[in-house]
Design an enzyme around this catalytic site. Structure first.
Site, PDB file in Angstrom:
ATOM      1  N   ARG A  47      -3.266  -0.705   5.658  1.00  0.00           N
ATOM      2  CA  ARG A  47      -3.840  -1.794   4.589  1.00  0.00           C
ATOM      3  C   ARG A  47      -3.054  -3.078   4.492  1.00  0.00           C
ATOM      4  O   ARG A  47      -3.306  -3.998   4.468  1.00  0.00           O
ATOM      5  CB  ARG A  47      -4.436  -1.241   3.279  1.00  0.00           C
ATOM      6  CG  ARG A  47      -5.526  -0.448   3.213  1.00  0.00           C
ATOM      7  CD  ARG A  47      -5.540   0.564   1.790  1.00  0.00           C
ATOM      8  NE  ARG A  47      -4.411   1.534   1.861  1.00  0.00           N
ATOM      9  CZ  ARG A  47      -4.130   2.012   0.677  1.00  0.00           C
ATOM     10  NH1 ARG A  47      -5.080   2.080  -0.097  1.00  0.00           N
ATOM     11  NH2 ARG A  47      -3.395   2.990   0.717  1.00  0.00           N
ATOM     12  N   ASP A  54      -8.076   3.737   1.003  1.00  0.00           N
ATOM     13  CA  ASP A  54      -7.084   4.181   2.206  1.00  0.00           C
ATOM     14  C   ASP A  54      -7.755   4.492   3.416  1.00  0.00           C
ATOM     15  O   ASP A  54      -8.783   5.532   3.228  1.00  0.00           O
ATOM     16  CB  ASP A  54      -6.370   5.398   1.521  1.00  0.00           C
ATOM     17  CG  ASP A  54      -5.292   5.786   2.654  1.00  0.00           C
ATOM     18  OD1 ASP A  54      -5.560   5.288   3.694  1.00  0.00           O
ATOM     19  OD2 ASP A  54      -4.496   6.606   2.324  1.00  0.00           O
ATOM     20  N   CYS A  82       0.947  -1.198   0.039  1.00  0.00           N
ATOM     21  CA  CYS A  82       0.039   0.070   0.132  1.00  0.00           C
ATOM     22  C   CYS A  82       1.109   1.269   0.156  1.00  0.00           C
ATOM     23  O   CYS A  82       2.102   1.115  -0.620  1.00  0.00           O
ATOM     24  CB  CYS A  82      -0.990  -0.089   1.090  1.00  0.00           C
ATOM     25  SG  CYS A  82      -0.155   0.243   2.844  1.00  0.00           S
TER      26      CYS A  82
HETATM   27  P1  4NP Z   1      -1.983   2.836   4.109  1.00  0.00           P
HETATM   28  O1  4NP Z   1      -2.538   3.966   4.734  1.00  0.00           O
HETATM   29  O2  4NP Z   1      -1.288   2.975   2.606  1.00  0.00           O
HETATM   30  O3  4NP Z   1      -3.068   1.604   4.037  1.00  0.00           O
HETATM   31  O4  4NP Z   1      -0.711   2.383   4.947  1.00  0.00           O
HETATM   32  C1  4NP Z   1      -1.846   5.181   4.688  1.00  0.00           C
HETATM   33  C2  4NP Z   1      -1.238   5.443   6.014  1.00  0.00           C
HETATM   34  C3  4NP Z   1      -0.457   6.743   6.048  1.00  0.00           C
HETATM   35  C4  4NP Z   1      -0.618   7.897   4.951  1.00  0.00           C
HETATM   36  C5  4NP Z   1      -1.202   7.417   3.777  1.00  0.00           C
HETATM   37  C6  4NP Z   1      -2.013   6.085   3.704  1.00  0.00           C
HETATM   38  N1  4NP Z   1      -0.121   8.853   5.132  1.00  0.00           N
HETATM   39  O5  4NP Z   1      -0.055   9.811   4.260  1.00  0.00           O
HETATM   40  O6  4NP Z   1       0.637   9.291   6.182  1.00  0.00           O
END
Ligand code: 4NP
Length: 145
Positions: free
Chosen positions: A9, A117, A3
């Site tokens: 995720r 997300d 991700c």
């Molecule tokens: P992930 O979610 O891609 O599912 O781990 C996110 C976690 C942090 C951020 C974006 C998406 N962020 O911009 O910090």
């Protein structure tokens, strides 16, 4: 399992698939296309929803996806279209490119549906993500039997 942050995720996807396959036969890992959270534990909301379904993901630490992963892994699952584009941009051959798949295509082939997300949302978003990934990992685990 890839991700953006490797804290919401993909740690769930890693934990869920690991719970469904034989770890002596299948190596499952996760990574993020971004480096913002490298070294961090999964998000507390991911830890909580995993725990609700008896899966412990507190042994995971975020890392950034690397082009070396194309050599290490047979299949690379992207959670959304941005992740997919960022991953394939690092591929250097058709063989590597073809390793990259949208994870929800395992459930709904060719639709390119995304795992949303959940970072800026509430707990319900994490439950939703968990269920989507659980369905996808059932299909993946069946294929690996
Ligand atoms: P992930 O979610 O891609 O599912 O781990 C996110 C976690 C942090 C951020 C974006 C998406 N962020 O911009 O910090």
């Amino acid at each position: 399992m890839v991700c953006l942050g490797n804290i919401c995720r993909s740690p769930l996807a890693e934990g869920i698939l690991k719970s469904k396959v034989n770890s002596n036969k299948v190596f499952v890992d996760s990574a993020g296309t971004g480096a913002y959270h490298v070294g961090n534990l999964p998000d507390s909301r991911s830890i909580a929803v995993a725990k609700k379904y008896s899966i412990d993901i507190t042994n995971q630490k975020a890392r950034k996806f690397s082009f070396d992963d194309f050599k290490e892994f047979d299949v690379i699952y992207a959670m959304d279209k941005n992740n997919y584009q960022n991953i394939i941009a690092l591929s250097i051959s058709e063989e590597e490119l073809l390793k990259v798949k949208m994870i929800l295509n395992e459930v709904k082939p060719n639709k390119n549906y995304e795992v949303p997300d959940p970072y800026y949302g509430g707990d319900a978003g994490f439950e939703n993500v968990y269920r989507m990934l659980d369905d996808a990992c059932d299909v993946i685990a069946d294929k690996l039997k």
